[in-house]
Motif scaffolding. Structure first.
Motif, PDB file in Angstrom:
ATOM      1  N   ARG A  74       0.808  -1.212   0.000  1.00 36.59           N
ATOM      2  CA  ARG A  74       0.000   0.000   0.000  1.00 36.59           C
ATOM      3  C   ARG A  74       0.850   1.274   0.000  1.00 36.59           C
ATOM      4  O   ARG A  74       0.352   2.361  -0.251  1.00 36.59           O
ATOM      5  CB  ARG A  74      -0.901   0.015   1.233  1.00 36.59           C
ATOM      6  CG  ARG A  74      -0.129  -0.180   2.517  1.00 36.59           C
ATOM      7  CD  ARG A  74      -1.002  -0.118   3.739  1.00 36.59           C
ATOM      8  NE  ARG A  74      -1.402   1.243   4.045  1.00 36.59           N
ATOM      9  CZ  ARG A  74      -2.321   1.559   4.940  1.00 36.59           C
ATOM     10  NH1 ARG A  74      -2.958   0.600   5.579  1.00 36.59           N
ATOM     11  NH2 ARG A  74      -2.622   2.808   5.187  1.00 36.59           N
ATOM     12  N   GLU A  82      -7.817   5.178  -5.647  1.00 34.44           N
ATOM     13  CA  GLU A  82      -8.596   4.005  -6.032  1.00 34.44           C
ATOM     14  C   GLU A  82      -7.751   2.732  -5.958  1.00 34.44           C
ATOM     15  O   GLU A  82      -8.236   1.686  -5.508  1.00 34.44           O
ATOM     16  CB  GLU A  82      -9.156   4.181  -7.442  1.00 34.44           C
ATOM     17  CG  GLU A  82     -10.216   5.259  -7.589  1.00 34.44           C
ATOM     18  CD  GLU A  82      -9.650   6.669  -7.545  1.00 34.44           C
ATOM     19  OE1 GLU A  82     -10.420   7.601  -7.246  1.00 34.44           O
ATOM     20  OE2 GLU A  82      -8.427   6.841  -7.784  1.00 34.44           O
ATOM     21  N   GLU A  83      -6.495   2.812  -6.379  1.00 32.64           N
ATOM     22  CA  GLU A  83      -5.606   1.649  -6.332  1.00 32.64           C
ATOM     23  C   GLU A  83      -5.304   1.255  -4.881  1.00 32.64           C
ATOM     24  O   GLU A  83      -5.235   0.066  -4.559  1.00 32.64           O
ATOM     25  CB  GLU A  83      -4.314   1.950  -7.077  1.00 32.64           C
ATOM     26  CG  GLU A  83      -4.481   2.009  -8.592  1.00 32.64           C
ATOM     27  CD  GLU A  83      -3.241   2.525  -9.297  1.00 32.64           C
ATOM     28  OE1 GLU A  83      -2.979   2.093 -10.438  1.00 32.64           O
ATOM     29  OE2 GLU A  83      -2.520   3.373  -8.711  1.00 32.64           O
ATOM     30  N   GLU A  85      -7.269   1.788  -2.270  1.00 32.79           N
ATOM     31  CA  GLU A  85      -8.480   1.180  -1.720  1.00 32.79           C
ATOM     32  C   GLU A  85      -8.662  -0.253  -2.221  1.00 32.79           C
ATOM     33  O   GLU A  85      -9.125  -1.126  -1.477  1.00 32.79           O
ATOM     34  CB  GLU A  85      -9.697   2.030  -2.084  1.00 32.79           C
ATOM     35  CG  GLU A  85      -9.737   3.361  -1.338  1.00 32.79           C
ATOM     36  CD  GLU A  85     -10.912   4.223  -1.741  1.00 32.79           C
ATOM     37  OE1 GLU A  85     -11.615   3.858  -2.719  1.00 32.79           O
ATOM     38  OE2 GLU A  85     -11.145   5.251  -1.088  1.00 32.79           O
ATOM     39  N   GLU A  86      -8.266  -0.514  -3.469  1.00 33.07           N
ATOM     40  CA  GLU A  86      -8.355  -1.873  -4.003  1.00 33.07           C
ATOM     41  C   GLU A  86      -7.389  -2.803  -3.263  1.00 33.07           C
ATOM     42  O   GLU A  86      -7.718  -3.961  -2.984  1.00 33.07           O
ATOM     43  CB  GLU A  86      -8.037  -1.873  -5.495  1.00 33.07           C
ATOM     44  CG  GLU A  86      -8.048  -3.250  -6.154  1.00 33.07           C
ATOM     45  CD  GLU A  86      -9.396  -3.964  -6.046  1.00 33.07           C
ATOM     46  OE1 GLU A  86      -9.399  -5.204  -6.132  1.00 33.07           O
ATOM     47  OE2 GLU A  86     -10.436  -3.296  -5.862  1.00 33.07           O
ATOM     48  N   ARG A  89      -8.922  -3.897  -0.045  1.00 28.84           N
ATOM     49  CA  ARG A  89      -9.891  -4.977  -0.228  1.00 28.84           C
ATOM     50  C   ARG A  89      -9.202  -6.321  -0.494  1.00 28.84           C
ATOM     51  O   ARG A  89      -9.630  -7.362   0.008  1.00 28.84           O
ATOM     52  CB  ARG A  89     -10.857  -4.627  -1.355  1.00 28.84           C
ATOM     53  CG  ARG A  89     -11.768  -3.448  -1.023  1.00 28.84           C
ATOM     54  CD  ARG A  89     -12.764  -3.164  -2.130  1.00 28.84           C
ATOM     55  NE  ARG A  89     -13.670  -2.108  -1.729  1.00 28.84           N
ATOM     56  CZ  ARG A  89     -13.445  -0.799  -1.941  1.00 28.84           C
ATOM     57  NH1 ARG A  89     -12.355  -0.419  -2.571  1.00 28.84           N
ATOM     58  NH2 ARG A  89     -14.320   0.106  -1.520  1.00 28.84           N
ATOM     59  N   ARG A  90      -8.139  -6.290  -1.282  1.00 22.34           N
ATOM     60  CA  ARG A  90      -7.415  -7.525  -1.586  1.00 22.34           C
ATOM     61  C   ARG A  90      -6.731  -8.094  -0.345  1.00 22.34           C
ATOM     62  O   ARG A  90      -6.443  -9.308  -0.285  1.00 22.34           O
ATOM     63  CB  ARG A  90      -6.393  -7.262  -2.690  1.00 22.34           C
ATOM     64  CG  ARG A  90      -7.020  -7.032  -4.061  1.00 22.34           C
ATOM     65  CD  ARG A  90      -5.992  -6.558  -5.078  1.00 22.34           C
ATOM     66  NE  ARG A  90      -4.910  -7.524  -5.260  1.00 22.34           N
ATOM     67  CZ  ARG A  90      -3.770  -7.243  -5.879  1.00 22.34           C
ATOM     68  NH1 ARG A  90      -3.562  -6.026  -6.375  1.00 22.34           N
ATOM     69  NH2 ARG A  90      -2.842  -8.174  -6.016  1.00 22.34           N
TER      70      ARG A  90
END
Length: 210
Positions: A74, A82-83, A85-86, A89-90
């Motif tokens: 991160r 956006e990346e 936040e993705e 989630r991953r």
């Protein structure tokens, strides 16, 4: 810390199905992480000054660089909101989640306060293994002291580090604000776990983070 105190604290976490391992200054954190994280693992981590200061992030990034693990980083330069936040989630599908804690009680509870909630969410559910790295400065006697530690230390220091315009930055104490910059939104005590030893605490000799 004396051995009897460490044994008592470790026993309290063991009763809550969490493992506590004591690390001294002579222990190699790289060796410990290599032992705990199987080759080929997908690894993620929560935002933490502790992980920076103790060298854990450097070690994880080197393990990723050499191909031993796949790190969901991160902190990689150039990531968009956006990346990032993705990646949050991953993280729920990671094999190992490396994180610190805002406070840990001597009677077996971990206490954490989050803004987005991604860090405490992953500690609770998702990753197969959670490694919690914490210095002795995070230890407090009980749940009331854990809450006070966040109000007086962790919250204002982290808000200042993140350049937030919250009242606690000036007051150096939580003011229970309703600022748009507030980073204290979700409050979670982790006690007895269903899956034994999914959470392992690496209690490091010395002081790290807030």
């Amino acid at each position: 810390m004396i051995k009897q105190q460490i044994d008592r604290i470790a026993a309290a976490y063991d009763r809550n199905n969490m493992k506590l391992t004591r690390l001294t200054q002579s222990d190699s954190l790289e060796a410990v992480l290599t032992d705990r994280i199987p080759a080929g693992s997908v690894v993620s981590f929560g935002g933490s000054v502790t992980l920076e200061e103790c060298g854990a992030l450097r070690i994880l990034r080197e393990m990723d660089r050499t191909g031993r693990i796949r790190l969901l980083d991160r902190g990689r330069p150039g990531l968009s909101k956006e990346e990032t936040e993705e990646l949050f989630r991953r993280s729920f599908f990671a094999d190992v989640y490396v994180v610190s804690t805002n406070a840990m009680t001597e009677d077996g509870w971990l206490y954490n306060v989050d803004g987005n909630g991604n860090r405490i969410s992953a500690m609770i559910f998702g990753p197969k293994k959670v490694l919690v790295l914490a210095g002795e400065n995070k230890l407090v006697p009980d749940k009331a002291a854990a809450e006070e530690r966040v109000r007086r230390i962790a919250a204002p220091k982290n808000a200042a580090r993140l350049h937030k315009g919250t009242p606690c930055v000036k007051a150096e104490r939580c003011m229970a604000c309703h600022s748009a910059d507030r980073i204290c939104c979700s409050y979670v005590f982790l006690g007895q776990q269903r899956e034994r030893n999914r959470i392992e605490i690496l209690l490091m000799e010395g002081s790290y983070g807030y």
